[in-house]
Design a protein around this motif. Structure first.
Motif, PDB file in Angstrom:
ATOM      1  N   UNK A  68      60.267 -37.692  38.049  1.00 17.74           N
ATOM      2  CA  UNK A  68      60.096 -36.860  39.235  1.00 17.74           C
ATOM      3  C   UNK A  68      60.587 -35.433  38.997  1.00 17.74           C
ATOM      4  N   UNK A  69      59.881 -34.489  39.574  1.00 21.82           N
ATOM      5  CA  UNK A  69      60.272 -33.075  39.527  1.00 21.82           C
ATOM      6  C   UNK A  69      61.582 -32.873  40.293  1.00 21.82           C
ATOM      7  N   UNK A  70      61.616 -33.293  41.556  1.00 21.30           N
ATOM      8  CA  UNK A  70      62.828 -33.318  42.392  1.00 21.30           C
ATOM      9  C   UNK A  70      63.516 -31.967  42.525  1.00 21.30           C
ATOM     10  N   UNK A  71      62.710 -30.915  42.597  1.00 19.49           N
ATOM     11  CA  UNK A  71      63.222 -29.565  42.824  1.00 19.49           C
ATOM     12  C   UNK A  71      62.324 -28.881  43.851  1.00 19.49           C
ATOM     13  N   UNK A  72      62.694 -27.701  44.331  1.00 19.88           N
ATOM     14  CA  UNK A  72      61.791 -26.983  45.226  1.00 19.88           C
ATOM     15  C   UNK A  72      60.463 -26.688  44.529  1.00 19.88           C
ATOM     16  N   UNK A  73      59.405 -26.568  45.334  1.00 18.96           N
ATOM     17  CA  UNK A  73      58.058 -26.379  44.819  1.00 18.96           C
ATOM     18  C   UNK A  73      57.613 -24.932  45.019  1.00 18.96           C
ATOM     19  N   UNK A  87      50.739 -24.592  53.946  1.00 20.02           N
ATOM     20  CA  UNK A  87      50.975 -25.941  54.423  1.00 20.02           C
ATOM     21  C   UNK A  87      52.269 -26.067  55.195  1.00 20.02           C
ATOM     22  N   UNK A  88      52.945 -27.208  55.029  1.00 19.74           N
ATOM     23  CA  UNK A  88      54.190 -27.468  55.738  1.00 19.74           C
ATOM     24  C   UNK A  88      55.343 -27.553  54.742  1.00 19.74           C
ATOM     25  N   UNK A  89      55.379 -28.636  53.970  1.00 12.11           N
ATOM     26  CA  UNK A  89      56.439 -28.867  52.988  1.00 12.11           C
ATOM     27  C   UNK A  89      55.932 -29.888  51.983  1.00 12.11           C
ATOM     28  N   UNK A  90      56.544 -29.981  50.814  1.00 12.82           N
ATOM     29  CA  UNK A  90      56.117 -30.972  49.821  1.00 12.82           C
ATOM     30  C   UNK A  90      56.319 -32.404  50.316  1.00 12.82           C
ATOM     31  N   UNK A  91      55.525 -33.317  49.783  1.00 12.87           N
ATOM     32  CA  UNK A  91      55.696 -34.742  50.064  1.00 12.87           C
ATOM     33  C   UNK A  91      56.689 -35.333  49.066  1.00 12.87           C
ATOM     34  N   UNK A  92      57.492 -36.274  49.532  1.00 13.42           N
ATOM     35  CA  UNK A  92      58.556 -36.846  48.702  1.00 13.42           C
ATOM     36  C   UNK A  92      58.027 -37.478  47.429  1.00 13.42           C
ATOM     37  N   UNK A  93      56.867 -38.135  47.516  1.00 12.10           N
ATOM     38  CA  UNK A  93      56.306 -38.802  46.346  1.00 12.10           C
ATOM     39  C   UNK A  93      54.985 -38.157  45.912  1.00 12.10           C
ATOM     40  N   UNK A  94      54.746 -36.962  46.447  1.00 18.84           N
ATOM     41  CA  UNK A  94      53.609 -36.155  46.027  1.00 18.84           C
ATOM     42  C   UNK A  94      54.115 -35.005  45.179  1.00 18.84           C
ATOM     43  N   UNK A  95      54.192 -33.817  45.768  1.00 16.82           N
ATOM     44  CA  UNK A  95      54.634 -32.648  45.011  1.00 16.82           C
ATOM     45  C   UNK A  95      56.066 -32.782  44.491  1.00 16.82           C
ATOM     46  N   UNK A  99      55.548 -31.942  40.821  1.00 14.87           N
ATOM     47  CA  UNK A  99      55.964 -30.584  40.522  1.00 14.87           C
ATOM     48  C   UNK A  99      54.959 -29.511  40.906  1.00 14.87           C
ATOM     49  N   UNK A 100      53.925 -29.866  41.658  1.00 10.42           N
ATOM     50  CA  UNK A 100      52.980 -28.849  42.110  1.00 10.42           C
ATOM     51  C   UNK A 100      52.531 -29.160  43.535  1.00 10.42           C
ATOM     52  N   UNK A 101      52.378 -28.157  44.318  1.00 11.35           N
ATOM     53  CA  UNK A 101      52.040 -28.285  45.725  1.00 11.35           C
ATOM     54  C   UNK A 101      50.738 -29.042  45.940  1.00 11.35           C
ATOM     55  N   UNK A 102      50.732 -29.934  46.937  1.00 12.68           N
ATOM     56  CA  UNK A 102      49.565 -30.742  47.300  1.00 12.68           C
ATOM     57  C   UNK A 102      48.984 -31.491  46.095  1.00 12.68           C
ATOM     58  N   UNK A 103      49.838 -31.984  45.233  1.00 10.00           N
ATOM     59  CA  UNK A 103      49.372 -32.671  44.026  1.00 10.00           C
ATOM     60  C   UNK A 103      49.957 -34.080  43.970  1.00 10.00           C
ATOM     61  N   UNK A 139      45.496 -19.069  46.693  1.00  5.00           N
ATOM     62  CA  UNK A 139      46.879 -19.458  46.429  1.00  5.00           C
ATOM     63  C   UNK A 139      47.307 -20.402  47.534  1.00  5.00           C
ATOM     64  N   UNK A 140      48.032 -21.460  47.160  1.00  9.22           N
ATOM     65  CA  UNK A 140      48.514 -22.453  48.114  1.00  9.22           C
ATOM     66  C   UNK A 140      50.036 -22.410  48.108  1.00  9.22           C
ATOM     67  N   UNK A 141      50.626 -22.412  49.289  1.00 11.37           N
ATOM     68  CA  UNK A 141      52.072 -22.330  49.363  1.00 11.37           C
ATOM     69  C   UNK A 141      52.567 -23.002  50.641  1.00 11.37           C
ATOM     70  N   UNK A 142      53.887 -23.145  50.759  1.00 15.03           N
ATOM     71  CA  UNK A 142      54.515 -23.797  51.909  1.00 15.03           C
ATOM     72  C   UNK A 142      55.636 -22.935  52.459  1.00 15.03           C
TER      73      UNK A 142
END
Length: 261
Positions: A68-73, A87-95, A99-103, A139-142
């Motif tokens: 897991x990346x487990x850091x800010x995205x 968007x809103x915020x990263x998903x716990x088991x997604x980004x 390590x990448x937004x909406x991934x 560009x995609x960001x939260x």
């Protein structure tokens, strides 16, 4: 959840002048690349730090082999993008995992498929931070960079994280022409950030799918189109509130507004 151990950077969360606080750290970033790198070290919100790291320890059964990346995205996409998706915020088991937004989650599967269909993404599915995905003019960001419990950041966490997205728009200002807010949280978070460069009407525009408002420049630059779109969460897509066709049509309109079509 195990009690969180103190960290040397925790003093940064209360003092905006501290070099580790988002306000000071973001202001010091003179390029978007520097901002993207610096945000990954943020530890300003204890609850979010604990949650993202707990998700990486416990994992989901399907992802036990993943590191897991487990850091800010950070944001993802070119620094000169005319179209920004918020968007809103990263998903716990997604980004938080990839390590990448909406991934790596259903929301990203739908979003990237729509972008690819419109010629704005190099491939239809995003699986990992180094999977070769390239965005074209987007560009995609939260507004919140760490995964929150139940996908609900607190107002304090949103505000603490705010300097990252504000500084991101400082760097994007020369080229951005259109912003799509994915959900009401993104819409509300966007308005005070955009107010640094564009005039926000009174009363403030209300979020809705298909909502659209033109913001005149407050800094002598180009105006901005702000569009609202239901968030691409399973809660909306599995119930039919947001269909792939609805998403594609809205993104097509945003791309046209941004000069990408």
């Amino acid at each position: 959840m195990e009690p969180r151990q103190p960290h040397a950077d925790d003093t940064a969360r209360t003092d905006p002048q501290h070099p580790g606080h988002p306000a000071a750290a973001a202001a010091a970033c003179t390029t978007l690349a520097a901002l993207d790198e610096r945000v990954t070290h943020c530890r300003a919100c204890p609850r979010l730090v604990a949650w993202r790291e707990e998700a990486a320890r416990t994992k989901r059964r399907a992802f036990l082999a993943d590191d897991y990346w487990a850091r800010p995205i950070p944001g993802f996409g070119p620094a000169d993008a005319p179209l920004v998706l918020l968007g809103l915020a990263p998903a716990a088991h997604g980004a938080n995992r990839t390590g990448r937004i909406f991934t790596g989650d259903p929301s990203g599967d739908l979003l990237y498929a729509a972008l690819h269909e419109l010629g704005l993404a190099s491939q239809p599915r995003a699986t990992w931070r180094d999977d070769g995905m390239v965005l074209h003019g987007v560009r995609i960001t939260d507004p919140v960079r760490c995964c929150p419990p139940e996908n609900r950041p607190t107002p304090e966490e949103r505000d603490t994280c705010g300097p990252w997205i504000a500084r991101e728009f400082d760097h994007l200002r020369p080229t951005v022409r259109t912003v799509v807010a994915l959900g009401g949280f993104a819409w509300q978070a966007a308005l005070p950030v955009l107010a640094a460069h564009w005039r926000i009407p009174r009363p403030r525009p209300v979020f809705g799918h298909g909502a659209r408002v033109t913001l005149s420049a407050a800094d002598g630059g180009a105006p901005l189109e702000l569009l609202g779109c239901y968030h691409v969460s399973p809660r909306n897509t599995y119930t039919g509130r947001l269909t792939p066709a609805m998403l594609r049509d809205l993104l097509a309109a945003a791309a046209e507004s941004a000069g990408l079509r």
